[in-house]
Design an enzyme around this catalytic site. Sequence first.
Site, PDB file in Angstrom:
ATOM      1  N   LYS A 141       0.793  -1.245   0.000  1.00  0.00           N
ATOM      2  CA  LYS A 141       0.000   0.000   0.000  1.00  0.00           C
ATOM      3  C   LYS A 141       0.820   1.286   0.000  1.00  0.00           C
ATOM      4  O   LYS A 141       0.328   2.354   0.367  1.00  0.00           O
ATOM      5  CB  LYS A 141      -1.022   0.037   1.158  1.00  0.00           C
ATOM      6  CG  LYS A 141      -1.843  -1.214   1.333  1.00  0.00           C
ATOM      7  CD  LYS A 141      -2.389  -1.787   0.059  1.00  0.00           C
ATOM      8  CE  LYS A 141      -3.426  -0.924  -0.599  1.00  0.00           C
ATOM      9  NZ  LYS A 141      -3.816  -1.503  -1.914  1.00  0.00           N
ATOM     10  N   ALA A 142       2.073   1.166  -0.450  1.00  0.00           N
ATOM     11  CA  ALA A 142       2.939   2.352  -0.467  1.00  0.00           C
ATOM     12  C   ALA A 142       2.957   3.063  -1.808  1.00  0.00           C
ATOM     13  O   ALA A 142       3.628   4.078  -1.961  1.00  0.00           O
ATOM     14  CB  ALA A 142       4.353   1.938  -0.082  1.00  0.00           C
ATOM     15  N   THR A 147       2.804   0.920  -4.928  1.00  0.00           N
ATOM     16  CA  THR A 147       3.381  -0.087  -5.834  1.00  0.00           C
ATOM     17  C   THR A 147       2.801   0.023  -7.245  1.00  0.00           C
ATOM     18  O   THR A 147       3.538   0.021  -8.239  1.00  0.00           O
ATOM     19  CB  THR A 147       3.037  -1.503  -5.316  1.00  0.00           C
ATOM     20  OG1 THR A 147       2.918  -1.483  -3.906  1.00  0.00           O
ATOM     21  CG2 THR A 147       4.059  -2.519  -5.780  1.00  0.00           C
ATOM     22  N   HIS A 171       6.923  -7.478  -2.217  1.00  0.00           N
ATOM     23  CA  HIS A 171       6.721  -6.795  -0.930  1.00  0.00           C
ATOM     24  C   HIS A 171       7.670  -7.375   0.128  1.00  0.00           C
ATOM     25  O   HIS A 171       7.520  -7.088   1.312  1.00  0.00           O
ATOM     26  CB  HIS A 171       5.279  -6.977  -0.440  1.00  0.00           C
ATOM     27  CG  HIS A 171       4.251  -6.225  -1.221  1.00  0.00           C
ATOM     28  ND1 HIS A 171       4.425  -4.920  -1.628  1.00  0.00           N
ATOM     29  CD2 HIS A 171       3.008  -6.579  -1.637  1.00  0.00           C
ATOM     30  CE1 HIS A 171       3.334  -4.528  -2.284  1.00  0.00           C
ATOM     31  NE2 HIS A 171       2.474  -5.508  -2.304  1.00  0.00           N
ATOM     32  N   SER A 214      -4.379   2.964   4.511  1.00  0.00           N
ATOM     33  CA  SER A 214      -4.608   2.335   3.215  1.00  0.00           C
ATOM     34  C   SER A 214      -4.654   0.811   3.361  1.00  0.00           C
ATOM     35  O   SER A 214      -5.497   0.129   2.762  1.00  0.00           O
ATOM     36  CB  SER A 214      -3.495   2.768   2.247  1.00  0.00           C
ATOM     37  OG  SER A 214      -3.711   2.217   0.981  1.00  0.00           O
ATOM     38  N   VAL A 260      -0.833   8.602 -15.466  1.00  0.00           N
ATOM     39  CA  VAL A 260      -0.636   8.064 -14.114  1.00  0.00           C
ATOM     40  C   VAL A 260      -1.251   8.945 -13.021  1.00  0.00           C
ATOM     41  O   VAL A 260      -1.005   8.736 -11.841  1.00  0.00           O
ATOM     42  CB  VAL A 260       0.863   7.780 -13.806  1.00  0.00           C
ATOM     43  CG1 VAL A 260       1.452   6.849 -14.851  1.00  0.00           C
ATOM     44  CG2 VAL A 260       1.673   9.068 -13.696  1.00  0.00           C
ATOM     45  N   LYS A 309      -8.292   6.780  -2.231  1.00  0.00           N
ATOM     46  CA  LYS A 309      -8.265   8.257  -2.182  1.00  0.00           C
ATOM     47  C   LYS A 309      -7.021   8.817  -2.852  1.00  0.00           C
ATOM     48  O   LYS A 309      -7.054   9.896  -3.409  1.00  0.00           O
ATOM     49  CB  LYS A 309      -8.301   8.722  -0.729  1.00  0.00           C
ATOM     50  CG  LYS A 309      -9.656   8.593  -0.088  1.00  0.00           C
ATOM     51  CD  LYS A 309      -9.803   9.559   1.058  1.00  0.00           C
ATOM     52  CE  LYS A 309     -11.141   9.411   1.720  1.00  0.00           C
ATOM     53  NZ  LYS A 309     -11.152  10.015   3.056  1.00  0.00           N
TER      54      LYS A 309
HETATM   55  P1  A3P Z   1      -5.108   4.872  -0.694  1.00  0.00           P
HETATM   56  O1  A3P Z   1      -5.711   3.630  -0.127  1.00  0.00           O
HETATM   57  O2  A3P Z   1      -4.578   5.783   0.381  1.00  0.00           O
HETATM   58  O3  A3P Z   1      -5.986   5.591  -1.631  1.00  0.00           O
HETATM   59  P2  A3P Z   1      -0.358  -0.192  -3.686  1.00  0.00           P
HETATM   60  O4  A3P Z   1      -0.393  -0.017  -5.156  1.00  0.00           O
HETATM   61  O5  A3P Z   1       1.012  -0.297  -3.112  1.00  0.00           O
HETATM   62  O6  A3P Z   1      -1.285  -1.268  -3.228  1.00  0.00           O
HETATM   63  O7  A3P Z   1      -0.890   1.187  -3.050  1.00  0.00           O
HETATM   64  C1  A3P Z   1      -2.221   1.567  -3.175  1.00  0.00           C
HETATM   65  C2  A3P Z   1      -2.336   2.984  -2.681  1.00  0.00           C
HETATM   66  O8  A3P Z   1      -1.730   3.859  -3.640  1.00  0.00           O
HETATM   67  C3  A3P Z   1      -3.796   3.425  -2.536  1.00  0.00           C
HETATM   68  O9  A3P Z   1      -3.806   4.431  -1.522  1.00  0.00           O
HETATM   69  C4  A3P Z   1      -4.033   4.013  -3.928  1.00  0.00           C
HETATM   70  O10 A3P Z   1      -5.138   4.873  -4.024  1.00  0.00           O
HETATM   71  C5  A3P Z   1      -2.718   4.768  -4.122  1.00  0.00           C
HETATM   72  N1  A3P Z   1      -2.470   5.111  -5.526  1.00  0.00           N
HETATM   73  C6  A3P Z   1      -2.471   4.279  -6.586  1.00  0.00           C
HETATM   74  N2  A3P Z   1      -2.271   4.968  -7.726  1.00  0.00           N
HETATM   75  C7  A3P Z   1      -2.152   6.266  -7.368  1.00  0.00           C
HETATM   76  C8  A3P Z   1      -1.955   7.486  -8.106  1.00  0.00           C
HETATM   77  N3  A3P Z   1      -1.864   7.492  -9.421  1.00  0.00           N
HETATM   78  N4  A3P Z   1      -1.869   8.644  -7.401  1.00  0.00           N
HETATM   79  C9  A3P Z   1      -1.965   8.665  -6.064  1.00  0.00           C
HETATM   80  N5  A3P Z   1      -2.170   7.531  -5.312  1.00  0.00           N
HETATM   81  C10 A3P Z   1      -2.259   6.355  -5.956  1.00  0.00           C
END
Ligand code: A3P
Length: 301
Positions: free
Chosen positions: A53-54, A56, A115, A145, A235, A264
């Site tokens: 959730k960082a 990726t 991860h 997240s 993106v 979000k």
């Molecule tokens: P939130 O749950 O805070 O919205 P991962 O890809 O590591 O699983 O991380 C998912 C997190 O990255 C989610 O956060 C997601 O909304 C956010 N995310 C994915 N794409 C994004 C983008 N283009 N801009 C900003 N945040 C993004």
Amino acid sequence: MEIPDISSIELHSRPKIFEFEGISMIDFFTKNWEKVKNFQARPDDILIATYPKAGTTWVSYILDLLYFGKDDPERQSTQPIYMRVPFLESCFPGLPSGTELADNLPTSPRLIKTHLPVQLVPKSFWEQNSKVVYVARNAKDNVVSYFHFDRMNHGQPEPGDWDTFLKAFLEGKRVFGPWFDHVSGWWEKKNTYPNLHYMFYEDMAKDINGEVERLCAFLKLSRSDEEKEKIINGVQFDAMKQNKMTNYSTIPTMDFKISPFMRKGKVGDWKNHFTVAQNEQFDEDYKQKMKNPTLNFQTEI
Ligand code: A3P
């Protein structure tokens, strides 16, 4: 490799957490371990490493567009990101394992996601001197997240309520173990492994153009201004949320009615979740656990 039809995959119960090599894990990430451990990396591989959730998916898509966006439009419109960028340690029912997907990737470079904490990464990546892109996100937004992700994804262990989840996160008891050790372990790896580019979600949120420039410099890529502008538009959070190839809407174990994968995409959403008492406790714990004064996070921008 053909994209399997996963629309009918059902999980009958959520996985349970157990200790594996000192890290909290679920068997979807350990049952293929021999193959993961012995995975043969290549010098041109790019390993995308993160705590869950960082950001990726965000950085995966940026890299995918930088390498393959221009010359392979079909890839962009037909292959979901989890097929383009295999999740190395994953082994989910009904899907090819991460190692199988990676072994069959026809591209050069191969983009591979993990991860794993740094100490569990297959040693061939280091031996081959593969490039690594690590993304870290501040702990408060990261845990929020992760909580919503575990609520909506039946392939993840039961999250419990928010307070329970937060305590388990602080104790390092969610899948992939302690956030603190993860971000610090990878940060320290930079000292001995220069082929590692360490990025922050918050910097991407503040200045995506600058972060794409820095990525290109690390990867020794030159792209025209026009290409970069196209990538940056693609993106944006809203664009990725609408894009079926990046929004995970094709994964049946995820229930978007509970929470969407692209939730979000903000820095500072933790303020809508933490109580004052939880925040004080968190800050106290954080001071004890984050020992490296050179690794600093922004919890608001
Ligand atoms: P939130 O749950 O805070 O919205 P991962 O890809 O590591 O699983 O991380 C998912 C997190 O990255 C989610 O956060 C997601 O909304 C956010 N995310 C994915 N794409 C994004 C983008 N283009 N801009 C900003 N945040 C993004």
